[in-house]
Scaffold this motif. Sequence first.
Motif, PDB file in Angstrom:
ATOM      1  N   THR A 237       1.248  -1.435  -0.219  1.00 47.36           N
ATOM      2  CA  THR A 237      -0.179  -0.038   0.327  1.00 47.36           C
ATOM      3  C   THR A 237       0.763   1.248  -0.625  1.00 47.36           C
ATOM      4  OG1 THR A 237      -1.388  -1.160   1.335  1.00 47.36           O
ATOM      5  CG2 THR A 237      -2.055   1.358   0.857  1.00 47.36           C
ATOM      6  N   SER A 238       1.566   1.295   1.288  1.00 54.92           N
ATOM      7  CA  SER A 238       2.651   2.763   1.313  1.00 54.92           C
ATOM      8  C   SER A 238       4.078   2.833  -0.563  1.00 54.92           C
ATOM      9  CB  SER A 238       3.552   2.128   2.643  1.00 54.92           C
ATOM     10  OG  SER A 238       3.746   2.140   3.181  1.00 54.92           O
ATOM     11  N   ALA A 239       4.237   2.101  -0.687  1.00 57.90           N
ATOM     12  CA  ALA A 239       4.325   1.866  -2.256  1.00 57.90           C
ATOM     13  C   ALA A 239       3.837   2.704  -3.750  1.00 57.90           C
ATOM     14  CB  ALA A 239       5.218   0.100  -3.134  1.00 57.90           C
ATOM     15  N   VAL A 240       2.261   2.345  -3.194  1.00 55.98           N
ATOM     16  CA  VAL A 240       1.097   2.334  -4.369  1.00 55.98           C
ATOM     17  C   VAL A 240       1.394   3.682  -3.950  1.00 55.98           C
ATOM     18  CG1 VAL A 240      -1.181   2.026  -5.988  1.00 55.98           C
ATOM     19  CG2 VAL A 240       0.745   0.229  -5.494  1.00 55.98           C
ATOM     20  N   VAL A 241       0.702   3.966  -2.915  1.00 57.91           N
ATOM     21  CA  VAL A 241       0.474   5.774  -2.471  1.00 57.91           C
ATOM     22  C   VAL A 241       2.066   6.823  -2.585  1.00 57.91           C
ATOM     23  CG1 VAL A 241      -0.575   7.317  -0.576  1.00 57.91           C
ATOM     24  CG2 VAL A 241      -1.558   4.717  -0.732  1.00 57.91           C
ATOM     25  N   ALA A 242       2.605   6.160  -1.917  1.00 53.70           N
ATOM     26  CA  ALA A 242       3.882   6.789  -2.504  1.00 53.70           C
ATOM     27  C   ALA A 242       4.247   7.324  -3.403  1.00 53.70           C
ATOM     28  CB  ALA A 242       5.027   6.944  -1.026  1.00 53.70           C
ATOM     29  N   ALA A 243       4.471   6.101  -4.255  1.00 55.38           N
ATOM     30  CA  ALA A 243       4.355   6.686  -5.864  1.00 55.38           C
ATOM     31  C   ALA A 243       3.811   7.446  -6.500  1.00 55.38           C
ATOM     32  CB  ALA A 243       4.784   5.044  -6.629  1.00 55.38           C
ATOM     33  N   SER A 244       2.235   7.306  -5.851  1.00 53.69           N
ATOM     34  CA  SER A 244       0.891   8.220  -6.663  1.00 53.69           C
ATOM     35  C   SER A 244       1.275   9.951  -6.624  1.00 53.69           C
ATOM     36  CB  SER A 244       0.185   7.714  -6.273  1.00 53.69           C
ATOM     37  OG  SER A 244      -0.380   6.298  -6.887  1.00 53.69           O
ATOM     38  N   ILE A 245       1.542   9.964  -5.037  1.00 54.93           N
ATOM     39  CA  ILE A 245       2.026  11.461  -4.889  1.00 54.93           C
ATOM     40  C   ILE A 245       2.575  11.852  -5.281  1.00 54.93           C
ATOM     41  CG2 ILE A 245       2.196  12.500  -2.347  1.00 54.93           C
ATOM     42  CD1 ILE A 245      -0.462  10.582  -1.312  1.00 54.93           C
ATOM     43  N   LEU A 246       3.994  11.211  -5.823  1.00 55.49           N
ATOM     44  CA  LEU A 246       5.398  12.118  -6.135  1.00 55.49           C
ATOM     45  C   LEU A 246       5.473  11.518  -7.094  1.00 55.49           C
ATOM     46  CD1 LEU A 246       7.992   9.233  -4.173  1.00 55.49           C
ATOM     47  CD2 LEU A 246       7.612  11.890  -3.408  1.00 55.49           C
ATOM     48  N   ILE A 247       4.617  11.145  -8.346  1.00 56.08           N
ATOM     49  CA  ILE A 247       4.024  11.292  -9.434  1.00 56.08           C
ATOM     50  C   ILE A 247       3.779  12.974  -9.395  1.00 56.08           C
ATOM     51  CG2 ILE A 247       2.544  10.550 -11.597  1.00 56.08           C
ATOM     52  CD1 ILE A 247       3.960   7.403 -11.130  1.00 56.08           C
ATOM     53  N   LEU A 248       2.954  13.011  -9.126  1.00 58.67           N
ATOM     54  CA  LEU A 248       1.832  13.952  -9.478  1.00 58.67           C
ATOM     55  C   LEU A 248       2.384  15.461  -8.629  1.00 58.67           C
ATOM     56  CD1 LEU A 248      -1.904  12.857  -8.107  1.00 58.67           C
ATOM     57  CD2 LEU A 248      -1.070  13.181 -10.484  1.00 58.67           C
ATOM     58  N   ALA A 249       3.106  15.687  -7.261  1.00 56.99           N
ATOM     59  CA  ALA A 249       4.039  16.289  -7.112  1.00 56.99           C
ATOM     60  C   ALA A 249       5.086  16.703  -8.170  1.00 56.99           C
ATOM     61  CB  ALA A 249       4.451  16.009  -5.965  1.00 56.99           C
ATOM     62  N   PHE A 250       6.138  15.465  -8.674  1.00 60.39           N
ATOM     63  CA  PHE A 250       6.777  15.654  -9.318  1.00 60.39           C
ATOM     64  C   PHE A 250       6.928  16.146 -10.891  1.00 60.39           C
ATOM     65  CE2 PHE A 250      11.104  14.723  -7.617  1.00 60.39           C
ATOM     66  CZ  PHE A 250      11.688  13.862  -6.457  1.00 60.39           C
ATOM     67  N   ASP A 251       5.486  15.924 -11.045  1.00 58.85           N
ATOM     68  CA  ASP A 251       4.688  16.207 -12.775  1.00 58.85           C
ATOM     69  C   ASP A 251       5.285  18.161 -12.424  1.00 58.85           C
ATOM     70  OD1 ASP A 251       3.544  16.569 -14.967  1.00 58.85           O
ATOM     71  OD2 ASP A 251       1.908  16.162 -14.021  1.00 58.85           O
ATOM     72  N   TYR A 252       4.346  18.310 -11.276  1.00 53.94           N
ATOM     73  CA  TYR A 252       4.261  19.706 -11.200  1.00 53.94           C
ATOM     74  C   TYR A 252       5.679  20.727 -11.430  1.00 53.94           C
ATOM     75  CZ  TYR A 252       3.519  24.256  -9.516  1.00 53.94           C
ATOM     76  OH  TYR A 252       3.722  25.817  -9.592  1.00 53.94           O
ATOM     77  N   VAL A 253       6.612  20.166 -10.730  1.00 53.76           N
ATOM     78  CA  VAL A 253       8.038  20.674 -10.386  1.00 53.76           C
ATOM     79  C   VAL A 253       8.476  20.577 -11.907  1.00 53.76           C
ATOM     80  CG1 VAL A 253      10.416  20.507  -9.027  1.00 53.76           C
ATOM     81  CG2 VAL A 253       8.238  20.080  -7.773  1.00 53.76           C
ATOM     82  N   LEU A 254       8.122  19.449 -12.838  1.00 50.76           N
ATOM     83  CA  LEU A 254       9.191  19.506 -13.852  1.00 50.76           C
ATOM     84  C   LEU A 254       8.248  20.443 -14.897  1.00 50.76           C
ATOM     85  CD1 LEU A 254       9.928  15.649 -13.720  1.00 50.76           C
ATOM     86  CD2 LEU A 254      11.279  17.195 -13.967  1.00 50.76           C
ATOM     87  N   THR A 255       6.140  20.316 -14.995  1.00 49.29           N
ATOM     88  CA  THR A 255       5.723  21.689 -15.578  1.00 49.29           C
ATOM     89  C   THR A 255       6.619  22.782 -15.344  1.00 49.29           C
ATOM     90  OG1 THR A 255       4.333  19.920 -15.106  1.00 49.29           O
ATOM     91  CG2 THR A 255       3.910  22.252 -16.766  1.00 49.29           C
TER      92      THR A 255
END
Lengths: 261, 256
Positions: A237-255
């Motif tokens: 659970t932690s792996a999926v939740v953490a990866a999903s949140i990090l993806i959305l956060a890094f998406d903002y940063v990279l954009t």
Amino acid sequence: MIDPLDAVAAVGRGTIGAVRSTGAVALFGATGLSHLLRPPFYGRMFLLAFIEFSYFSLPVVALTAVFSGAVIALQSYTGFSRFGAESAIAGIVVLSVVRELGPVLAGLMVAGRVGAAMAAELGTMRVTDQIDALGTLSTNPMKYLVAPRLLAGVIAVPLLVAVADVLGVAGGFLVSTVKLGFNPSGYLTSTFNILTTTDVVAGLVKAAAFGFLIALMGCYHGYNSKGGAQGVGAATTSAVVAASILILAFDYVLTELFFAR
Amino acid sequence: MSDPKIRIRGLTKAFGDKTVLDGIDLDVEAGTSMVVIGGSGSGKSVLLKCILGLIEPDAGSIAIDGRDVLRLPRQEREQVNARIGMLFQAGALFDSLTVWENVAFGLLAQHKANRFEARGRAGAILAQVGLDPSVGDLSPAELSGGMQKRVGLARAIAAQPEILFFDEPTTGLDPIMGAVIDGLIVDCVKRLGSTAIAITHDMASATRIGDRAAMLFRGKLVWQGPAAELLDSGNPLVDQFTHGRREGPIQMELRR
């Protein structure tokens, strides 16, 4: 009486915990990457992880991409046709798919599929002593289990996203030409006119970053799981939740890095 | 007298405020087998994991062939570990690999053999633990508990280690299979001339495997002596444990 300092202490504990786990994850990732530079290399382990990441994720990512492209075409048509801006639809579809939806949706799907499987596999290996056993057999578990998965994520997810980009545009194209009555060649021309190399490269760089994050979270949480079946479940659970949140956060940063002017 | 193969001095490890190992001193002479007995949670597994470097102790030293392994740089540490084989309690076989790949894992990792040779040697090692070489093509999940233990033993001895660790080798086996595994362990240790440490709470097994024995209680070694004397040691703690009496100096801790 509630001591107001308790609240301060709680904030402090939370902050220390967050800093500590960020540090632990960073150290774990750096150790994993450093093993990619030092032999021995486990090509077979890389290949297995790569196939799991790319080939077996292809169907779910492809379906996601086709439907996302199609739905954007449909939605933007209902909005844009009100003030006669239908010609913008091809551009909307290709830019949103290549810049955002391709990498983000593919990343989220792969996080749910591969990230979870990785955390469960490594977690089970941890609780059944298999990771300790590697150490007694002249094999560094970070090098054998983690490094190949990190590399596979970085290479495989951009390839997946490249496919998703094409299929997403194809989904939009199908809806626009078949249902909305656009001229096919006109649609394709405006698609390619508006698309720049930066858009594609930015999307693929995002994909590589997401692939790394998915593998990192899957490996980190699996590798450090404890406490039997329940611990493995929690790690997954932690792996999926953490990866999903990090993806959305890094998406903002990279954009912000690529497109904000 | 020559240096012992393994010399442990003042080994201490605490998890939080729970002290698991409290100043352990233990010598294991080369070519002998040491059995460490003790109740569940007495720190037996932690002791082995400290020697293997899987757990970092808080204090103390562990010398193998006179060199303190806790202070070695990592590469030399890995070279020392390559001379240690371990049989894990539940086998810890790699379930993504076949049986022969499990047995040959160390050989392949140390580049002592290519895959073709390794497969042949895995077959020979499987035969040494009483398994038909054709078992090599099965996956570990297809084996019974006793066969998994045998494969675990085969994997531990494959690289002909100088030191062998056994973590509760007979737990979960019926008494006959337990005796068979003990016999195999004694054979393998003799044939390789290895130094062995076994941890167990199975008295029959302890007296079969061990030359010497030590008892761990509340993080301290409370008794050491020849394994043959386990059943009449004269030490009240050891007597209660080896005879499984409810009454005695050891009170079962039901809370911590």
